[in-house]
Every structure is written in structure tokens, then in C-alpha cells.
Motif scaffolding. Structure first.
Motif, PDB file in Angstrom:
ATOM      1  N   LEU A  91       0.810  -1.206   0.000  1.00  0.00           N
ATOM      2  CA  LEU A  91       0.000   0.000   0.000  1.00  0.00           C
ATOM      3  C   LEU A  91       0.852   1.268   0.000  1.00  0.00           C
ATOM      4  N   HIS A  92       1.979   1.236   0.686  1.00  0.00           N
ATOM      5  CA  HIS A  92       2.876   2.384   0.735  1.00  0.00           C
ATOM      6  C   HIS A  92       4.290   1.903   0.478  1.00  0.00           C
ATOM      7  N   LYS A  93       4.963   2.587  -0.424  1.00  0.00           N
ATOM      8  CA  LYS A  93       6.275   2.125  -0.858  1.00  0.00           C
ATOM      9  C   LYS A  93       7.412   2.608   0.034  1.00  0.00           C
ATOM     10  N   ASP A  94       7.126   3.512   0.976  1.00  0.00           N
ATOM     11  CA  ASP A  94       8.222   4.107   1.744  1.00  0.00           C
ATOM     12  C   ASP A  94       8.985   3.075   2.556  1.00  0.00           C
ATOM     13  N   GLN A  95       8.288   2.045   3.053  1.00  0.00           N
ATOM     14  CA  GLN A  95       8.951   1.062   3.896  1.00  0.00           C
ATOM     15  C   GLN A  95       9.727   0.014   3.094  1.00  0.00           C
ATOM     16  N   VAL A 134     -10.018   4.261  -5.860  1.00  0.00           N
ATOM     17  CA  VAL A 134     -10.273   3.450  -4.663  1.00  0.00           C
ATOM     18  C   VAL A 134      -9.518   4.008  -3.454  1.00  0.00           C
ATOM     19  N   GLU A 135      -8.284   4.404  -3.671  1.00  0.00           N
ATOM     20  CA  GLU A 135      -7.493   4.958  -2.576  1.00  0.00           C
ATOM     21  C   GLU A 135      -8.069   6.282  -2.098  1.00  0.00           C
ATOM     22  N   LYS A 136      -8.499   7.141  -3.051  1.00  0.00           N
ATOM     23  CA  LYS A 136      -9.084   8.431  -2.672  1.00  0.00           C
ATOM     24  C   LYS A 136     -10.395   8.252  -1.915  1.00  0.00           C
ATOM     25  N   MET A 137     -11.158   7.211  -2.246  1.00  0.00           N
ATOM     26  CA  MET A 137     -12.427   6.939  -1.561  1.00  0.00           C
ATOM     27  C   MET A 137     -12.226   6.351  -0.174  1.00  0.00           C
ATOM     28  N   GLY A 138     -10.988   6.004   0.155  1.00  0.00           N
ATOM     29  CA  GLY A 138     -10.704   5.435   1.472  1.00  0.00           C
ATOM     30  C   GLY A 138     -11.126   3.992   1.622  1.00  0.00           C
ATOM     31  N   LEU A 139     -11.267   3.281   0.500  1.00  0.00           N
ATOM     32  CA  LEU A 139     -11.745   1.902   0.566  1.00  0.00           C
ATOM     33  C   LEU A 139     -10.679   0.912   1.011  1.00  0.00           C
ATOM     34  N   HIS A 399     -11.568  -9.096  -4.239  1.00  0.00           N
ATOM     35  CA  HIS A 399     -10.506  -9.483  -3.306  1.00  0.00           C
ATOM     36  C   HIS A 399      -9.191  -9.714  -4.036  1.00  0.00           C
ATOM     37  N   HIS A 400      -9.245 -10.321  -5.207  1.00  0.00           N
ATOM     38  CA  HIS A 400      -8.017 -10.589  -5.955  1.00  0.00           C
ATOM     39  C   HIS A 400      -7.457  -9.331  -6.618  1.00  0.00           C
ATOM     40  N   LEU A 401      -8.310  -8.446  -7.047  1.00  0.00           N
ATOM     41  CA  LEU A 401      -7.819  -7.207  -7.650  1.00  0.00           C
ATOM     42  C   LEU A 401      -7.205  -6.281  -6.606  1.00  0.00           C
ATOM     43  N   PHE A 402      -7.794  -6.286  -5.398  1.00  0.00           N
ATOM     44  CA  PHE A 402      -7.330  -5.414  -4.311  1.00  0.00           C
ATOM     45  C   PHE A 402      -7.122  -6.264  -3.059  1.00  0.00           C
ATOM     46  N   PRO A 403      -6.056  -7.053  -3.002  1.00  0.00           N
ATOM     47  CA  PRO A 403      -5.897  -8.035  -1.921  1.00  0.00           C
ATOM     48  C   PRO A 403      -5.772  -7.456  -0.515  1.00  0.00           C
ATOM     49  N   THR A 404      -5.417  -6.165  -0.379  1.00  0.00           N
ATOM     50  CA  THR A 404      -5.322  -5.583   0.955  1.00  0.00           C
ATOM     51  C   THR A 404      -6.574  -4.805   1.347  1.00  0.00           C
ATOM     52  N   MET A 405      -7.603  -4.836   0.512  1.00  0.00           N
ATOM     53  CA  MET A 405      -8.842  -4.120   0.829  1.00  0.00           C
ATOM     54  C   MET A 405      -9.614  -4.843   1.926  1.00  0.00           C
ATOM     55  N   PRO A 406     -10.066  -4.145   2.968  1.00  0.00           N
ATOM     56  CA  PRO A 406     -10.912  -4.783   3.991  1.00  0.00           C
ATOM     57  C   PRO A 406     -12.186  -5.324   3.366  1.00  0.00           C
ATOM     58  N   ARG A 407     -12.596  -6.492   3.808  1.00  0.00           N
ATOM     59  CA  ARG A 407     -13.704  -7.174   3.133  1.00  0.00           C
ATOM     60  C   ARG A 407     -15.029  -6.426   3.202  1.00  0.00           C
ATOM     61  N   HIS A 408     -15.213  -5.580   4.208  1.00  0.00           N
ATOM     62  CA  HIS A 408     -16.483  -4.859   4.320  1.00  0.00           C
ATOM     63  C   HIS A 408     -16.635  -3.795   3.232  1.00  0.00           C
ATOM     64  N   TYR A 410     -15.806  -4.517  -0.108  1.00  0.00           N
ATOM     65  CA  TYR A 410     -15.879  -5.146  -1.428  1.00  0.00           C
ATOM     66  C   TYR A 410     -17.118  -4.700  -2.197  1.00  0.00           C
ATOM     67  N   TRP A 411     -18.261  -4.657  -1.510  1.00  0.00           N
ATOM     68  CA  TRP A 411     -19.510  -4.330  -2.208  1.00  0.00           C
ATOM     69  C   TRP A 411     -19.497  -2.904  -2.744  1.00  0.00           C
ATOM     70  N   LYS A 412     -18.684  -2.029  -2.139  1.00  0.00           N
ATOM     71  CA  LYS A 412     -18.613  -0.642  -2.595  1.00  0.00           C
ATOM     72  C   LYS A 412     -17.818  -0.510  -3.894  1.00  0.00           C
ATOM     73  N   VAL A 413     -16.781  -1.327  -4.035  1.00  0.00           N
ATOM     74  CA  VAL A 413     -15.953  -1.225  -5.239  1.00  0.00           C
ATOM     75  C   VAL A 413     -16.477  -2.092  -6.377  1.00  0.00           C
ATOM     76  N   ALA A 414     -17.348  -3.046  -6.063  1.00  0.00           N
ATOM     77  CA  ALA A 414     -17.845  -3.977  -7.086  1.00  0.00           C
ATOM     78  C   ALA A 414     -18.467  -3.265  -8.298  1.00  0.00           C
ATOM     79  N   PRO A 415     -19.325  -2.247  -8.121  1.00  0.00           N
ATOM     80  CA  PRO A 415     -19.889  -1.574  -9.312  1.00  0.00           C
ATOM     81  C   PRO A 415     -18.817  -0.934 -10.188  1.00  0.00           C
ATOM     82  N   LEU A 416     -17.738  -0.419  -9.581  1.00  0.00           N
ATOM     83  CA  LEU A 416     -16.664   0.186 -10.362  1.00  0.00           C
ATOM     84  C   LEU A 416     -15.917  -0.872 -11.168  1.00  0.00           C
ATOM     85  N   VAL A 417     -15.714  -2.039 -10.565  1.00  0.00           N
ATOM     86  CA  VAL A 417     -15.045  -3.126 -11.277  1.00  0.00           C
ATOM     87  C   VAL A 417     -15.927  -3.630 -12.413  1.00  0.00           C
TER      88      VAL A 417
END
Length: 458
Positions: A91-95, A134-139, A399-408, A410-417
Motif C-alpha cells: 500500500l505504501h512504498k516508503d517502507q 479506490v485509494e481516494k475513496m478510502g476503501l 478481493h483478488h484485484l485489491f488483496p489488501t482491501m478490507p472485506r467490508h 468489497y460491495w462498494k468497489v464492485a460496481p466500479l469493477v
């Protein structure tokens, strides 16, 4: 599926903005053809492994053995563009930038496309825009209350299983009620540890790792590092033979996928009567998974010298015996425990395979991230029961497209996918739960028939 950074290869969640990538060494430019030769498998470059991230070329020939997520998961992208996989898992490349800085050897030549020529650049670009949205939406941010309530309900079920035996004894009805409660608790714990492994429960990646290690070992009796090592590979290259460890059952027990089944038939290989595999899948897959897991967790911990994991696993077994054996006796407890493990294995097998076995199974074709994930996954219809029963893995595509996304989320990003898939003419499959289960058997029968035809006439 970690060293002090807790950078396990499946994502890092930090607070600071990622620093810009370092400038490449001056005058070192490469073509995709040169990169493609550095897979560690093509003579005379057998010791070299290169990959590309955001047009920069990195030499992982030595680093892959020290990669926190495991050697194989990063080596699966040797000779390829790993940009979207890297972004999905970190999610963040700094580390991880200090690792990248030391591995940078140059960049793609100006006349080279950003992605490999074989890939759909328009689809790649649109997906990267979607991820930015997705990142801007805080998903990608977890809801702590959601996961707290999930954990509480698991603990309530676990305690209820013990209380049932303690209060009602071990006659037939309370015995099976206790088994049912214990099975549900353990299976739901499987989904919860899956969330922790993907760093999607807590805001801190370090605490995700710590809690994962503790709960996976003390509540499930399995080592977190073992699970991570296997599961990360699955996400990196799903349904890719020799890269996805979930396909290890092919060709010993099952002939998976029509292409691989035809190859077995042409080679006159018959480890099992594959034309009947849709009939023996019911009992063989879940039954053999139990001893396989039990052997693997101890073997892996000892081989990798993960002594803390081993100690925690042993403490789990001691704890379970101490709280149940005085109530049930050893023989009754063995029946109780292993029946529960078998039922849990059945649950896990059907849910984990309903999204993958019916999909395309092949060798790695080095497809773009979106196409690879979508050809290997499908969804199951959403409902409160389906969400709970599958641990939200009914949203396997998201889940496979965004493996670090919290499962709650998923339904929000599904229409965009779905919109992305519709724009590019990609099939976005969603099925009823029972249809998804039935499709496992239909797929096994089809590939079994292909094997038999190739075996007899090939």
C-alpha cells in the motif's frame, strides 16, 4: 503467506506519503526482450532474475531469497512487469524503498512501452486510474468496529461449544451441537485470520502481523508464516500451474483444467481415474486436506526454524486438550476434535474452490494484472448469509484485484469493477452459491472427460 519491518510481501500500511522512486543509473537502458530473458530459467541467464516496476528495472537475483514474502512469490514475476502486483501488495512504498534502491539497475529504454507489448495497455491504464479512485475513496482503510464484532462472535461460538459439553455432557445431542459450534468458530476464524494475513484488519501493518501470528497459532493451531508463504503465491499467479500452490493437487489427485487434463491424457498418465474425479471430490479433497495441513504445519515450522510458531502451535494443542479431555475423556475428545476438523475442511474446500476450479487453469501466460485475476476468479451473489458463510470471499474478484482491501468494502468497489469490465468487454461472472458449488463438479467432469478422450485416442 517477517522480518523486523513486518513487510511480508502482501502489503504495507503506513502513514507517510511514499517518496518518489530513485533516479535510475545513468545510461542503463533495457528492452522488454532483455528483461524477459532474466527469469532464472533461460540459459545462459540461469542465475539472473530481473523484473520491472514503473518502468524501472530491478535485479532480484540475490534478493529473492531474502524477500520477506518468500522467494517464490517475487520470483514468479522474474522477467515480467510487476508494477500492478507490487502496487496491490504494498500500500505504501516508503517502507520498501530502501530495498528497491539497492536493486535498481536501470530503466526501460524510451522507445519501450510502459507495459509489455503483449498486454492491453488501455485496460492497464484504466485499472490504475480505478485503483487511484479506490485509494481516494478510502476503501483500503479498515473499519475497526466491524472486525472487532467479527472476532467477538467467533469467541462467543468457541466458548459456547465448550459450555455445551460442560453443562449437558457428551450424550449424542450435545456432542453434535458442540461439534457444530466448534466447527463454525474455527471456520470463521479461518476467514478472520485471512483478513489479518492480508493486513486489512488494523491500520498498522506491524500489528496485523503480530495479531495474525498470535491468533493463527493460538486459536487455529496453524503457523501464520506457513499460510502467508502459500497464499501470497496464489494471489500473485492464481490458477497458474507450477506457480499457484493451490493447484498442487494436479496431477496426483485431480486433472484440473481442460488444457492440463489433455496434456496428462496425451502423456498417458493415470495417477487416478480422472474421469470419475467429480464423484470422489466430495470425500477425497476434504478428507486428505486434514492430514496434509497437520503434516505441513509441523514440517514447515521445523524446516524454516520458526520455533516461536512451533511453540504456539503446541500450546494450542495442549490448551484444547486441557479444557476438553477432563470433560469428555480422551477417546471422545478425539472423535469430537477430528470430526470438527473434517467438517471445517469440507466447508473450507467448497468455499475456497468454488471461485477458482471452474475458471481457466493454465500455465502462466504473463497476462496483465486485471485479465489474469478475472480469468481465474468469479463471484457469488451477495446476501448477508453468503457474506458470512464465505467470509466475504463471494467477492473473490474484488478481493483478488485489491488483496489488501478490507472485506467490508468489497460491495462498494464492485460496481466500479463491473464498469471497468463492461468497458473492455471482459466477462464479470457472478453466480448463486449453490450454482458455484455445482460448477466445481461440472468443471471436474468436463476436464475428466477431456483427459479420458486424450488418454484413449491421443
Amino acid at each position: 503467506m517477517a522480518p523486523p519491518l513486518q513487510e511480508s510481501g502482501m502489503g504495507v500500511r503506513g502513514e507517510k506519503a511514499s517518496p518518489p522512486p530513485p533516479p535510475p543509473p545513468k545510461g542503463r537502458f533495457f528492452t522488454w526482450e532483455e528483461v524477459a530473458l532474466r527469469t532464472g530459467r533461460v540459459p545462459p541467464y540461469l542465475q539472473e532474475r530481473w523484473l520491472v516496476i514503473e518502468r524501472r528495472v530491478y535485479d532480484i537475483s540475490r534478493f529473492h531469497k531474502r524477500h520477506p514474502g518468500g522467494s517464490r512469490v517475487i520470483s514468479h514475476y522474474a522477467g515480467q512487469d510487476a508494477t500492478d502486483a507490487f502496487t496491490a501488495f504494498h500500500l505504501h512504498k516508503d517502507q520498501v524503498s530502501k530495498y528497491l534502491n539497492s536493486l535498481l539497475i536501470g530503466e526501460l529504454a524510451p522507445d519501450q512501452p510502459s507495459s509489455e507489448p503483449s498486454k492491453n495497455q488501455l485496460l492497464v491504464n484504466d485499472f490504475r486510474k480505478l485503483r487511484a479512485t479506490v485509494e481516494k475513496m478510502g476503501l483500503l482503510k479498515p473499519n475497526s468496529l466491524f472486525f472487532f464484532l467479527m472476532f467477538v462472535h467467533i469467541m462467543v461460538l468457541d466458548v459456547a461449544a465448550w459450555l455445551t459439553i460442560w453443562y449437558f455432557g457428551t450424550s449424542l445431542l450435545p456432542f453434535f451441537v458442540g461439534v457444530a459450534l466448534f466447527t463454525v468458530a474455527q471456520t470463521q476464524m479461518s476467514w478472520f485470520q485471512h483478513d489479518l494475513g492480508h493486513l486489512s484488519v488494523l491500520s498498522s501493518s506491524r500489528w496485523n502481523h503480530v495479531i495474525h501470528k498470535i491468533l493463527m497459532s493460538l486459536v487455529k493451531g496453524m503457523p501464520a508464516q506457513w499460510w502467508n508463504y502459500l497464499h501470497f503465491q496464489h494471489h500473485a499467479k492464481p490458477n497458474c500451474f507450477r506457480k499457484d500452490p493451490d493447484l498442487n493437487m494436479h496431477p496426483i489427485l485431480f486433472a484440473l483444467g481442460k488444457k492440463l487434463a489433455a496434456e496428462l491424457g496425451m502423456q498417458k498418465k493415470k495417477f487416478m481415474p480422472y474421469n470419475y474425479q467429480h464423484r470422489y471430490f466430495f470425500f477425497m479433497a476434504p478428507t486428505l486436506l486434514v492430514p496434509f495441513f497437520q503434516f505441513s504445519i509441523f514440517y514447515s515450522s521445523i524446516k524454516r526454524k520458526e520455533w516461536l510458531d512451533l511453540a504456539l502451535i503446541v500450546s494450542y494443542n495442549i490448551r484444547v486438550c486441557l479444557i476438553y479431555v477432563p470433560l469428555m475423556g480422551f477417546k471422545c475428545f478425539m472423535a469430537y476434535y477430528w470430526l470438527s476438523r473434517l467438517l471445517e475442511s469440507c466447508w473450507f474446500t467448497w468455499v475456497s474452490q468454488m471461485n477458482h476450479i471452474p475458471m481457466n487453469i493454465d500455465y502462466d501466460k504473463n497476462m496483465d494484472w486485471v485479465s489474469m485475476q478475472l480469468q481465474a476468479t468469479c463471484n457469488v451473489e451477495q446476501s448477508p448469509f453468503n457474506d458470512w458463510f464465505t467470509g466475504h470471499l463471494n467477492f473473490q474478484i474484488e478481493h483478488h484485484l485489491f488483496p489488501t482491501m478490507p472485506r467490508h468494502n468489497y460491495w462498494k468497489v464492485a460496481p466500479l469493477v463491473k464498469s471497468l469490465c463492461a468497458k473492455h468487454g471482459i466477462d464479470y461472472q457472478t453466480k448463486p452459491l449453490l450454482t458455484a458449488f455445482a460448477d466445481i463438479l461440472h468443471s471436474l467432469k468436463d476436464s475428466g472427460d477431456v483427459w479420458l478422450d486424450a488418454y484413449l485416442h491421443g
